[in-house]
Scaffold this motif. Structure first.
Motif, PDB file in Angstrom:
ATOM      1  N   PHE D 233       0.834  -1.198   0.000  1.00  0.00           N
ATOM      2  CA  PHE D 233       0.000   0.000   0.000  1.00  0.00           C
ATOM      3  C   PHE D 233       0.869   1.248   0.000  1.00  0.00           C
ATOM      4  O   PHE D 233       1.638   1.486   0.921  1.00  0.00           O
ATOM      5  CB  PHE D 233      -0.919   0.001   1.227  1.00  0.00           C
ATOM      6  CG  PHE D 233      -1.761   1.245   1.324  1.00  0.00           C
ATOM      7  CD1 PHE D 233      -2.833   1.433   0.476  1.00  0.00           C
ATOM      8  CD2 PHE D 233      -1.461   2.228   2.249  1.00  0.00           C
ATOM      9  CE1 PHE D 233      -3.591   2.584   0.560  1.00  0.00           C
ATOM     10  CE2 PHE D 233      -2.218   3.383   2.340  1.00  0.00           C
ATOM     11  CZ  PHE D 233      -3.289   3.558   1.491  1.00  0.00           C
ATOM     12  N   VAL D 235       0.125   5.276  -1.297  1.00  0.00           N
ATOM     13  CA  VAL D 235      -0.882   6.125  -1.930  1.00  0.00           C
ATOM     14  C   VAL D 235      -0.417   6.541  -3.325  1.00  0.00           C
ATOM     15  O   VAL D 235      -1.221   6.698  -4.239  1.00  0.00           O
ATOM     16  CB  VAL D 235      -1.176   7.356  -1.051  1.00  0.00           C
ATOM     17  CG1 VAL D 235      -2.303   8.173  -1.640  1.00  0.00           C
ATOM     18  CG2 VAL D 235      -1.546   6.925   0.342  1.00  0.00           C
ATOM     19  N   LYS D 237       0.955   4.796  -5.478  1.00  0.00           N
ATOM     20  CA  LYS D 237       0.632   3.750  -6.455  1.00  0.00           C
ATOM     21  C   LYS D 237      -0.847   3.431  -6.443  1.00  0.00           C
ATOM     22  O   LYS D 237      -1.462   3.279  -7.490  1.00  0.00           O
ATOM     23  CB  LYS D 237       1.403   2.472  -6.104  1.00  0.00           C
ATOM     24  CG  LYS D 237       2.833   2.484  -6.568  1.00  0.00           C
ATOM     25  CD  LYS D 237       2.957   1.973  -7.988  1.00  0.00           C
ATOM     26  CE  LYS D 237       4.431   1.846  -8.348  1.00  0.00           C
ATOM     27  NZ  LYS D 237       4.674   1.908  -9.770  1.00  0.00           N
ATOM     28  N   ASN D 238      -1.412   3.301  -5.230  1.00  0.00           N
ATOM     29  CA  ASN D 238      -2.799   2.854  -5.132  1.00  0.00           C
ATOM     30  C   ASN D 238      -3.775   3.915  -5.593  1.00  0.00           C
ATOM     31  O   ASN D 238      -4.831   3.603  -6.106  1.00  0.00           O
ATOM     32  CB  ASN D 238      -3.126   2.483  -3.686  1.00  0.00           C
ATOM     33  CG  ASN D 238      -2.425   1.232  -3.262  1.00  0.00           C
ATOM     34  OD1 ASN D 238      -1.217   1.133  -3.415  1.00  0.00           O
ATOM     35  ND2 ASN D 238      -3.162   0.277  -2.760  1.00  0.00           N
ATOM     36  N   GLU D 239      -3.414   5.147  -5.345  1.00  0.00           N
ATOM     37  CA  GLU D 239      -4.364   6.209  -5.638  1.00  0.00           C
ATOM     38  C   GLU D 239      -3.571   7.344  -6.268  1.00  0.00           C
ATOM     39  O   GLU D 239      -3.408   8.390  -5.672  1.00  0.00           O
ATOM     40  CB  GLU D 239      -4.993   6.660  -4.305  1.00  0.00           C
ATOM     41  CG  GLU D 239      -6.256   7.449  -4.458  1.00  0.00           C
ATOM     42  CD  GLU D 239      -6.800   7.833  -3.102  1.00  0.00           C
ATOM     43  OE1 GLU D 239      -6.391   7.218  -2.100  1.00  0.00           O
ATOM     44  OE2 GLU D 239      -7.609   8.754  -3.041  1.00  0.00           O
ATOM     45  N   SER D 315       0.253   7.513   4.956  1.00  0.00           N
ATOM     46  CA  SER D 315      -0.757   8.236   4.202  1.00  0.00           C
ATOM     47  C   SER D 315      -1.261   9.428   5.013  1.00  0.00           C
ATOM     48  O   SER D 315      -1.810   9.265   6.093  1.00  0.00           O
ATOM     49  CB  SER D 315      -1.889   7.272   3.882  1.00  0.00           C
ATOM     50  OG  SER D 315      -3.106   7.939   3.862  1.00  0.00           O
TER      51      SER D 315
END
Lengths: 328, 177, 152, 372
Positions: D233, D235, D237-239, D315
């Motif tokens: 996880f 951010v 990459k994920n979002e 995050s």
């Protein structure tokens, strides 16, 4: 007053002087060394190259108030710093700096030094218990278990040396190694092929016995604030501090005498006190070097090292040496 | 897609008998924004809204009754979300306090869910979700500090960021220092 | 058992490698600066506290519009002005003239909003960083006075 | 690794670690119930430097709140600036020129390295090694010099603006950053030899402070703490926000769940940040750094906006509730260490104090950010 008494008094004064001077300037060396290892110049402000830093520090420590916190065990609290300094000074009396420079040679010098050395853990215990502080108490408990754990392999290696030399007299042990570096106990491979390992074990034990990094668990500042001397101020702290450095000097003196040929020259030329001093200061430099390189171990890491690695190795070396001595 | 799954699961909280939430649930964000602006004094009706992620930064926005909160959060928990934060908003004009729960996901199935619940300012009691998310503990204590919202059943509801003896709630809009 | 010995050997090696690194650093040149004796040159964009900028005649550029005062998040700028009538090309014009410009540096967070908001190029950052005092009053700067002192 | 021992609740004493303690890196207090050197239970006490930044957000205009963000996490202030401006840009629909985004990414990543360097030094100092701190600070100094020349400050930057950045980067910045990359790579190699492979460090960190993935989820842990527990996880990459989906970088993930894994994640993140910086330098276009059209006074339409960014510690989320006014109606700052530290109380049970403090160091605490 008899002549011997005057001699002893003179020796004690000389030992105190040597210990105090060394302790003071080793602090300077430590700080300079730390600075150089970290790419900064270390103390520079007081005197040329900061050479007046130790006296200035000394004055500061002496003029500060000695705070005795409420609820402490006063007797133990006051005795502990003295007890930290006293054995160190007494040990100097019997250390031969060269063939002739020795305050009071004893034929059981090794025994006496270790007897005094074990008093050091008493000082830690008294300080920790007496100062009524949880950090100090935890630190002193650590200190004692550490001292016990490391005295065992240390003494076993010393027994090995005593067996080889056949004497407990430090001067005799040093003289036995005279002639050149191939005669030193660290390289006495014919007597026991594990002698270099033995030296390493002794050296590690010296680090641990003097509470030096990476074995400075007693005063692990990031865990126990300042460990057993958390509550000490002024010269109470100063004595602990000096005691620590005096112990380092004694540790390197012993290492030099037992393994590195004492005052002998590596090539058999001009043996004398200068070789001895050179060797101990090189060892002290190594102490500083190690301190400013490694992180600290934990208490179980330290005990594991002692009981699982150092003691088996030193015991094996002892048996091997005994066997070889018996055979040849 | 997780968004559909979790939305389905949350919509189940609102039985169709109420009739009103069902159309709300189908609204898109634009409609919602248009509708919300004039009807500002009116508190929002409970229900699930799909939001435009690019405009708001989250996908689903569910407003539930305090009684439904634990049910909603356990559905979120079962779907594998992690707790991002809990906070409050003081709607002074509507005389209500809102507790906002943010949830997000660790995997690449991007979905941010906001659960909100509104209580009256005078009786601000919301059930704790520490039983479901142990990490809600500090967040709830913080919200209690700032808004005075009582989380019933919280194991240790004492001031966290404010002093131990603090009896004021600085983020309330009528708080004067 | 082999793990026992290999751990001792690899561990010992890692210690030796570590010590060789610190020894190398021991002989490298020092990187620090002996601060009071040597000083750092501040970067061109260094954001210190603010100073007034003067025009050719030595008067501040400031027209006392108060933009900086409003932009400041911490409210540390306070300025006063009076209007005077001046003659420009035969006509009398009213003009605001700065009478005081106080910076309360104790609450300033050096964000630079004031300089950014200024449309008249009237304030700039000073390069001063040796600001230390034991008295609060020393950080209440009268920038107009500082400007005059700079000119004299 | 210590064997699990049976701790007894009837023989404990309370040990106050902090608020002034060398290992807490600030004013954090942990009330520990100890059985000897073992921790029976711990309670973290926060709030010693609580400043109510969220209330300040309600009392100031959006632009005036900018400097506050740098005061949250003083070590990676740039990421916080970034998160805030992104949130406000999202709310007020402000377009950002491409060059400005590149500059933002560059400064954020440089700042991330500098933050990790401070953590590295401080962490090793927690473990009793002082020298790596000085080497890390020497390298960090190079970053600070680069950033100072651009932003004008060294620590609490206030550089990002709504719609762009405060001022443009010059050639010195580009050259300086280009020269910094090989220097940092060399330094990372030194750290690896001096610290990472050190047997004492490995013995101290391996298996210490286990944090399971499930625990991370329940507490909302993010950043290196989560990535060391096998959670992929990030951010970025994920979002993907800003330009992060245009760069090729890896997210280091470890499954060991221990302090050594957290250590390794951060060490590798520095290398990944260097990769991003390299690519950003190569790709950076010419152009304006501020949009042509930008409202003078920011007034986002009424609504609720959320923006998360990957700060150095995890995050960082920011929620803006707007009522259409000049000030935010409500501004919530979700700080990563707050959640990361929360799991300490549960995770440290049964640990030795030395291990617990090493574990605390591996979480990478910045107290002002937790207390806000």
């Amino acid at each position: 007053m008899s002549l011997t008494l005057i001699n002893v008094l003179f020796a004690v004064v000389a030992a105190i002087g040597f210990a105090a001077l060394n302790a003071a300037y080793l602090v300077w060396c430590e700080r300079k060394g730390a600075g150089f290892f970290q790419r900064r110049p270390g103390p520079m402000e007081n005197g040329p190259w900061g050479l007046l830093q130790p006296p200035v520090d000394g004055i500061k420590l002496m003029t500060k108030q000695l705070v005795i916190p409420g609820g402490v065990d006063k007797a133990l609290f006051m005795v502990a710093p003295v007890l930290a300094m006293f054995p160190a000074i007494m040990s100097f009396v019997t250390i031969p700096f060269s063939e002739n420079i020795v305050a009071q040679n004893m034929n059981i010098g090794v025994l006496m030094i270790f007897a005094f050395a074990s008093m050091g853990s008493m000082a830690i215990l008294f300080a920790g218990w007496g100062s009524r502080n949880k950090y100090a108490l935890m630190s002193s408990v650590r200190g004692v278990s550490q001292a016990i754990a490391y005295e065992v392999p240390m003494l076993i290696t010393v027994i090995t040396i005593v067996m080889i030399t056949g004497s407990m007299d430090l001067r005799a042990i040093a003289l036995d190694q005279s002639g050149g570096f191939w005669q030193w106990n660290i390289l006495a491979l014919t007597k026991s092929p594990l002698m270099p390992v033995s030296f390493l074990i002794f050296f590690v034990c010296t680090l641990a016995e003097t509470n030096r990094a990476p074995f400075d668990l007693g005063e692990a500042e990031s865990e126990l604030v300042a460990g057993f001397h958390t509550e000490y101020s002024s010269m109470g702290f100063g004595l602990f501090f000096m005691g620590e450095y005096a112990n380092i000097v004694i540790g390197s003196c012993l290492t030099t005498l037992l393994f590195l040929g004492g005052w002998g020259c590596p090539f058999g030329l001009f043996p004398g006190v200068w070789w001895f001093l050179l060797k101990i200061y090189l060892l002290i430099f190594t102490f500083i070097w190690i301190r400013w390189t490694f992180p600290r171990t934990t208490i179980y890491g330290l005990l594991n090292l002692s009981w699982k690695i150092l003691i088996p190795f030193s015991l094996f070396n002892l048996l091997l040496t005994a066997g070889l001595l018996k055979v040849f | 897609m997780i968004i559909q799954t979790i939305k389905q699961s949350l919509v189940e909280l609102f039985p169709p008998v109420e009739a009103a939430p069902a159309p709300v649930a189908e609204e898109t964000a634009e409609d919602e924004g248009a509708k919300k602006a004039p009807a500002k004094a009116e508190p929002r009706v409970n229900g699930v809204i799909t939001c435009d992620y690019n405009a708001t930064g989250y996908h689903l926005d569910a407003q539930v009754d305090p009684d439904q909160l634990l049910d909603a959060v356990s559905r979120i928990d079962a779907a594998g979300f992690f707790i991002e934060s809990i906070t409050g908003v003081d709607w002074l004009k509507e005389n209500q306090l809102e507790v906002v729960y943010d949830f997000a996901r660790y995997d690449f199935d991007l979905c941010r869910v906001v659960i909100r619940t509104r209580v009256d300012r005078a009786i601000s009691e919301v059930p704790t979700i520490t039983g479901i998310y142990s990490g809600a503990n500090w967040h709830e204590r913080e919200t209690h500090d700032f808004f005075g919202i009582k989380f019933t059943g919280h194991p240790h509801l004492v001031p966290l960021l404010l002093p131990e003896d603090a009896d004021f709630h600085p983020l309330l809009k009528d708080f004067k220092a | 058992m082999s793990g026992y010995f290999s751990e001792i050997i690899s561990g010992g090696k890692s210690l030796v490698v570590g010590m060789s690194i610190t020894l190398k650093e021991f002989f490298k040149p020092k990187v620090t600066l002996q601060y009071p004796h040597q000083t750092v040159k501040m970067a061109e964009r260094f954001r210190g506290h603010i100073e007034l900028i003067e025009n050719e005649s030595g008067e501040p550029n400031c027209v006392a519009c108060g933009m900086c005062q409003r932009a400041c998040p911490s409210g540390c700028i306070s300025l006063t002005s009076k209007s005077v009538e001046i003659e420009v090309e035969g006509k009398t014009k009213k003009k605001k003239v700065l009478t005081s410009y106080d910076l309360n540096f104790t609450t300033c967070s050096l964000c630079g909003s004031c300089v950014e908001s200024c449309n008249f190029d009237a304030i700039c950052y000073s390069k001063e960083y040796n600001l230390a005092s034991t008295r609060k009053e020393d950080f209440h700067f009268d920038l107009l006075k500082r400007l005059k002192e700079r000119n004299s | 690794m210590s064997d699990p021992i049976q701790l007894r609740s009837d023989e404990t004493f309370t040990l106050n670690v902090g608020p002034q303690h060398p290992a807490t890196h600030g004013v954090l207090r942990v009330k520990m119930e100890m059985d000897g050197e073992y921790i029976f239970s711990a309670e973290t006490v926060l709030g010693y430097i609580h400043r109510m930044h969220e209330k300040m957000g309600e009392n100031r205009t959006y632009a005036q709140y900018l400097p506050n963000l740098g005061r949250l996490d003083y070590l990676s202030a740039m990421a916080y600036n970034h998160g805030y401006v992104l949130a406000v840009e999202k709310a007020a629909s402000i377009e950002v020129p491409e060059r400005a985004e590149y500059i933002r990414v560059l400064t954020v990543e440089l700042n991330r390295i500098s933050s990790h360097l401070v953590w590295f030094g401080a962490f090793i100092m927690d473990l009793g090694g002082f020298t790596p701190l000085m080497y890390a600070f020497d390298d960090r100094e190079a970053i600070l010099d680069i950033l100072e020349a651009v932003t004008g400050s060294r620590l609490t930057y206030c550089y990002h603006r709504f719609g762009g950045v405060y001022n443009d980067v010059d050639d010195d910045f580009i050259e300086g950053t280009k020269a910094f990359i090989p220097r940092m790579r060399k330094a990372l190699k030194t750290y690896e030899d001096l610290v990472t492979k050190n047997i004492i460090l490995m013995k101290r960190l391996k298996g210490i402070g286990p944090v399971s993935a499930e625990m991370c989820r329940k507490y909302g842990a993010t950043g290196p703490v989560a990535r060391a527990s096998g959670i992929n996880f990030d951010v970025r990459k994920n979002e993907p926000y800003s330009l992060y989906n245009e760069f090729d970088f890896d997210v280091p993930v470890y499954n060991e769940c221990d302090s050594y894994a957290r250590y390794m994640v951060r060490m590798e993140e520095m290398e990944q940040s260097l990769r991003i910086i390299e690519q950003a330098l190569a790709k950076m276009p010419e152009g304006p750094i501020m949009p042509k059209k930008k409202p003078k006074i920011i007034k986002p339409p009424a609504g609720d906006y959320y923006q998360a960014v990957e700060a150095a510690r995890g995050s960082f989320g920011i929620r803006i509730v707007s009522d259409g006014g000049k000030n935010a109606y409500r501004l919530k700052l979700r700080s990563p260490t707050y959640s990361n530290m929360h799991l300490f109380d549960e995770a440290c049970r049964g640990m030795l104090i030395a291990d617990a403090l090493a574990f605390m160091g591996s979480i990478d605490l910045v107290i002002p950010e937790m207390d806000r």
